[in-house]
Write a protein that holds these residues in place. Sequence first.
Motif, PDB file in Angstrom:
ATOM      1  N   TYR A 146       0.838  -1.192   0.000  1.00 25.95           N
ATOM      2  CA  TYR A 146       0.000   0.000   0.000  1.00 25.95           C
ATOM      3  C   TYR A 146       0.875   1.244   0.000  1.00 25.95           C
ATOM      4  O   TYR A 146       1.798   1.371   0.786  1.00 25.95           O
ATOM      5  CB  TYR A 146      -0.931   0.025   1.207  1.00 25.95           C
ATOM      6  N   CYS A 153      -0.843   4.507  -0.486  1.00 28.43           N
ATOM      7  CA  CYS A 153      -1.747   5.464   0.148  1.00 28.43           C
ATOM      8  C   CYS A 153      -2.653   4.689   1.108  1.00 28.43           C
ATOM      9  O   CYS A 153      -3.568   3.980   0.673  1.00 28.43           O
ATOM     10  CB  CYS A 153      -2.579   6.192  -0.905  1.00 28.43           C
ATOM     11  N   CYS A 172      -4.665   6.012   3.395  1.00 31.08           N
ATOM     12  CA  CYS A 172      -5.960   6.682   3.572  1.00 31.08           C
ATOM     13  C   CYS A 172      -7.015   6.161   2.595  1.00 31.08           C
ATOM     14  O   CYS A 172      -8.183   6.029   2.946  1.00 31.08           O
ATOM     15  CB  CYS A 172      -5.810   8.189   3.385  1.00 31.08           C
ATOM     16  N   ASN A 173      -6.586   5.868   1.357  1.00 31.16           N
ATOM     17  CA  ASN A 173      -7.515   5.427   0.322  1.00 31.16           C
ATOM     18  C   ASN A 173      -7.272   3.990  -0.127  1.00 31.16           C
ATOM     19  O   ASN A 173      -7.857   3.546  -1.115  1.00 31.16           O
ATOM     20  CB  ASN A 173      -7.437   6.363  -0.885  1.00 31.16           C
ATOM     21  N   ILE A 213      -4.692   2.520  -1.646  1.00 33.57           N
ATOM     22  CA  ILE A 213      -4.179   2.457  -3.011  1.00 33.57           C
ATOM     23  C   ILE A 213      -2.816   1.770  -2.979  1.00 33.57           C
ATOM     24  O   ILE A 213      -1.918   2.192  -2.242  1.00 33.57           O
ATOM     25  CB  ILE A 213      -4.038   3.868  -3.623  1.00 33.57           C
ATOM     26  N   ARG A 254      -4.283  12.227 -10.105  1.00 37.85           N
ATOM     27  CA  ARG A 254      -5.426  12.258  -9.191  1.00 37.85           C
ATOM     28  C   ARG A 254      -6.772  12.149  -9.911  1.00 37.85           C
ATOM     29  O   ARG A 254      -7.770  11.809  -9.290  1.00 37.85           O
ATOM     30  CB  ARG A 254      -5.417  13.540  -8.377  1.00 37.85           C
ATOM     31  N   PRO A 306      -7.217   8.238  -6.532  1.00 35.32           N
ATOM     32  CA  PRO A 306      -7.328   9.233  -5.454  1.00 35.32           C
ATOM     33  C   PRO A 306      -6.169   9.181  -4.460  1.00 35.32           C
ATOM     34  O   PRO A 306      -6.318   8.740  -3.326  1.00 35.32           O
ATOM     35  CB  PRO A 306      -8.648   8.859  -4.786  1.00 35.32           C
ATOM     36  N   VAL A 307      -5.002   9.640  -4.879  1.00 33.76           N
ATOM     37  CA  VAL A 307      -3.837   9.649  -3.988  1.00 33.76           C
ATOM     38  C   VAL A 307      -3.568  11.067  -3.495  1.00 33.76           C
ATOM     39  O   VAL A 307      -3.831  12.040  -4.187  1.00 33.76           O
ATOM     40  CB  VAL A 307      -2.568   9.098  -4.686  1.00 33.76           C
ATOM     41  N   LYS A 365      -4.944  12.961  -1.291  1.00 29.36           N
ATOM     42  CA  LYS A 365      -6.057  13.876  -1.072  1.00 29.36           C
ATOM     43  C   LYS A 365      -6.389  14.085   0.402  1.00 29.36           C
ATOM     44  O   LYS A 365      -7.170  14.961   0.730  1.00 29.36           O
ATOM     45  CB  LYS A 365      -7.301  13.377  -1.802  1.00 29.36           C
ATOM     46  N   GLN A 366      -5.785  13.279   1.294  1.00 24.88           N
ATOM     47  CA  GLN A 366      -6.090  13.446   2.716  1.00 24.88           C
ATOM     48  C   GLN A 366      -4.841  13.884   3.468  1.00 24.88           C
ATOM     49  O   GLN A 366      -4.626  15.068   3.628  1.00 24.88           O
ATOM     50  CB  GLN A 366      -6.706  12.174   3.279  1.00 24.88           C
TER      51      GLN A 366
END
Length: 64
Positions: free
Chosen positions: A2, A4, A6-7, A9, A30, A34-35, A37-38
């Motif tokens: 992994y 990311c 948070c998502n 990814i 992006r 969705p990388v 973004k948090q």
Amino acid sequence: MYVCLCNAISDKTVREAVRRYQPKSIQQLRHFVPVGKQCGKCIRAVREIMDEEMQHPALYKEIA
């Protein structure tokens, strides 16, 4: 692995998106994945993956 958390990814997902869409920046990536973004901790790893993948020519082209 992994990249990311948070998502959820993985590096494989990022590599496939870079190979398929050939983004020139994280902002373009992006649109597809969705990388960053948090919390943003994944940006460095994603940028390294993008740089690695952009060094190699695309192995396939999509046929319309």
